[in-house]
Design an enzyme around this catalytic site. Structure first.
Site, short mmCIF file in Angstrom:
data_model
loop_
_atom_site.label_atom_id
_atom_site.label_comp_id
_atom_site.label_asym_id
_atom_site.label_seq_id
_atom_site.Cartn_x
_atom_site.Cartn_y
_atom_site.Cartn_z
N CYS A 119 9.11 -20.93 -1.93
CA CYS A 119 8.53 -22.19 -1.48
C CYS A 119 7.11 -21.97 -1.01
CB CYS A 119 9.37 -22.76 -0.35
SG CYS A 119 11.12 -22.67 -0.67
N TYR A 173 4.25 -0.02 -9.04
CA TYR A 173 3.82 -0.92 -7.96
C TYR A 173 4.37 -2.32 -8.19
CZ TYR A 173 0.49 2.91 -7.32
OH TYR A 173 -0.08 4.14 -7.15
N GLY A 186 -0.28 7.66 -10.95
CA GLY A 186 0.95 6.95 -10.71
C GLY A 186 1.07 5.82 -11.72
N ARG A 187 0.23 4.79 -11.50
CA ARG A 187 0.30 3.57 -12.31
C ARG A 187 0.25 3.85 -13.81
NH1 ARG A 187 -0.98 -1.51 -10.30
NH2 ARG A 187 -2.11 -0.57 -8.57
N GLU A 241 -3.20 13.36 -10.50
CA GLU A 241 -1.97 12.81 -9.92
C GLU A 241 -1.89 11.30 -10.16
OE1 GLU A 241 -2.19 14.00 -5.77
OE2 GLU A 241 -3.93 12.71 -5.43
N GLY A 269 -5.60 7.18 -10.38
CA GLY A 269 -6.47 6.03 -10.54
C GLY A 269 -6.89 5.72 -11.96
C1 LIG Z 1 -1.92 6.14 -4.85
C2 LIG Z 1 -2.48 7.48 -5.04
C3 LIG Z 1 -2.45 8.08 -6.31
C4 LIG Z 1 -1.98 7.34 -7.54
O1 LIG Z 1 -2.88 6.33 -7.86
P1 LIG Z 1 -2.69 5.49 -9.24
O2 LIG Z 1 -3.75 4.46 -9.16
O3 LIG Z 1 -1.31 4.94 -9.19
O4 LIG Z 1 -2.89 6.44 -10.35
C5 LIG Z 1 -2.91 9.37 -6.43
N1 LIG Z 1 -3.37 10.05 -5.35
C6 LIG Z 1 -3.42 9.51 -4.12
C7 LIG Z 1 -3.94 10.29 -2.99
C8 LIG Z 1 -2.98 8.20 -3.93
O5 LIG Z 1 -3.07 7.65 -2.71
#
Ligand SMILES: *Cc1c(COP(=O)(O)O)cnc(C)c1O
Length: 421
Positions: free
Chosen positions: A355, A384, A279-280, A277, A241
């Site tokens: 469209c 994403y 992601g983004r 953890e 996050g």
């Molecule tokens: C989606 C998710 C993440 C990654 O979140 P980001 O906003 O992409 O960093 C980490 N842990 C859990 C449990 C998630 O569902």
């Protein structure tokens, strides 16, 4: 830097118009970014990549030597990641795990593979895991992190007025059930399951200082829980996050400040391992969606540019409600005998071929003079983006994928066959 790297810019200008739209990844940029993130975190903070942000095998492969493991949130992701980057540590999270998914995760461990950490989301899931472990993987010790939906005290936040987690949600275990669930784990009923700690992914989009305050609260709460049950707290996964600001691409999450704050927290808890953890914030900046302007029109006082492709390839601006940052690459002579459509001096709204009025990639972009045939490269399309998009809608050709910088040299990706994932 989110404007296209030199390698990306060159490739976009080299492609024929029919080679667009295309996704381009700069794997060198990804590696440099992930190395910097890893270097900013203390040793006792493990860095896992949340595969759902972008599970392209080339992306996973580039990250594999730089991260401590991968977080997967389904049986499909588990199988995919285990194939793309074999034998890497995994954490298996996500609400609503099916018996088949849990069985598949355990089967790999029973066959001698790494045992994933299970992020358990409910008492029911815990019982199912114990029963399936006994059946599928007898003798295998299964590490469990219980995910809690903690109400993070507002005074833990230095960032101001954000209201944090802790509200009603389908994610994790209500803290009111924490003692009962931990009692199940420590009471000897599930001899194969070992409670290693807690998991909390409560919010996304926070800056480093605020996110570190949340981590501190989660660790404080988890320590009290473990102490109350006289068990050792080995690990706390404080989630992902980390903020990615699409409106200000040059502003980055301050990993150094975050790492420094986590180091201070760890100094107070010898023997504890923290895990993050993201992601983004790991992959967003290393991917671009490049396309060509097909037409430009002036409509009731505003300019619109229609580009090849659209939000069925890059859904991020539609789901997040933002304007995808972009760069225009002007392209030389117009091959047709009729006039070239061009925007005036005002801003231009960039839309796709769908469209529907919702197919807007970026509103009112300062792109005076934008012409049909010019190329537009949308930035921050590495997370994403393609994998959350509704590709089948309107049946346009799929974008090609280009992974640049693999092993130091540009690598052409095989065009995707229609129907391939
Ligand atoms: C989606 C998710 C993440 C990654 O979140 P980001 O906003 O992409 O960093 C980490 N842990 C859990 C449990 C998630 O569902």
């Amino acid at each position: 830097m989110t404007a296209p790297t030199e390698a990306v810019r060159e490739r976009v200008l080299d492609l024929s118009a029919d080679g667009l739209p295309a996704y381009l990844y700069d794997l060198d940029a990804l590696r440099a970014h992930a190395s910097a993130v890893r270097a900013a975190l203390p040793e006792r903070v493990e860095l896992y990549y949340a595969a759902k942000a972008n599970p392209e095998p080339a992306v996973l492969g580039a990250l594999a030597p730089l991260v401590d493991g991968f977080e997967v949130a389904s049986g499909g992701e588990l199988a995919h990641v285990a194939t793309a980057v074999p034998d890497r540590p995994l954490a298996f999270g996500g609400p609503g795990k099916t018996p088949a998914e849990v069985t598949a995760a355990l089967a790999g461990a029973a066959a001698g593979g790494p045992v994933p950490r299970f992020h358990v989301e409910s008492a029911h899931e815990l019982r199912m895991l114990a029963a399936l472990a006994a059946r599928t993987a007898p003798g295998v010790r299964v590490p469990v992190l219980t995910r809690f939906n903690l109400a993070v005290a507002e005074d833990a936040l230095t960032g101001g007025s954000l209201t944090m987690g802790g509200g009603p949600s389908p994610f994790g275990i209500d803290p009111a059930e924490a003692d009962a669930v931990l009692g199940l784990l420590t009471g000897g009923a599930f001899p194969q399951l070992e409670w290693w700690g807690t998991h909390a992914h409560l919010v996304s989009g926070l800056d480093a200082g605020t996110l570190a305050s949340v981590a501190r609260e989660v660790v404080r709460w988890s320590t009290a829980l473990a102490d109350g049950h006289r068990v050792r707290l080995r690990e706390v996964n404080v989630g992902g996050g980390m903020a990615v600001d699409y409106a200000r691409p040059e502003v980055r999450f301050d990993w150094t400040a975050y790492g420094t704050a986590l180091a201070a927290l760890l100094a107070e808890h010898p023997g504890l391992t923290l895990r993050v953890e993201p992601g983004r914030a790991l992959t967003a900046y290393c991917g671009w969606y490049a396309t060509e302007v097909l037409d430009v029109k002036h409509s009731h006082g505003e300019d619109f540019a229609v580009v090849r492709g659209g939000t069925h390839h890059l859904r991020t601006p539609a789901t997040k409600g933002h304007d995808q940052p972009c760069t225009v690459l002007p392209v030389g002579p117009w091959p047709h005998p009729w006039p070239r459509p061009a925007a005036g001096r005002g801003p231009v709204t960039l839309v796709g071929q769908l469209c529907t009025p919702k197919d807007v990639l970026a509103r009112r972009v300062p792109a005076a003079g934008l012409r049909a045939g010019d190329r537009v490269v949308f930035q921050m399309a590495g997370a994403y983006a393609w994998n959350i998009s509704h590709h089948e809608f309107l049946m346009h050709p799929r974008p090609d994928f280009h992974f640049l910088g693999a092993d130091g040299s540009p690598v052409a990706a095989a065009p995707r066959a229609a129907g391939a994932g």
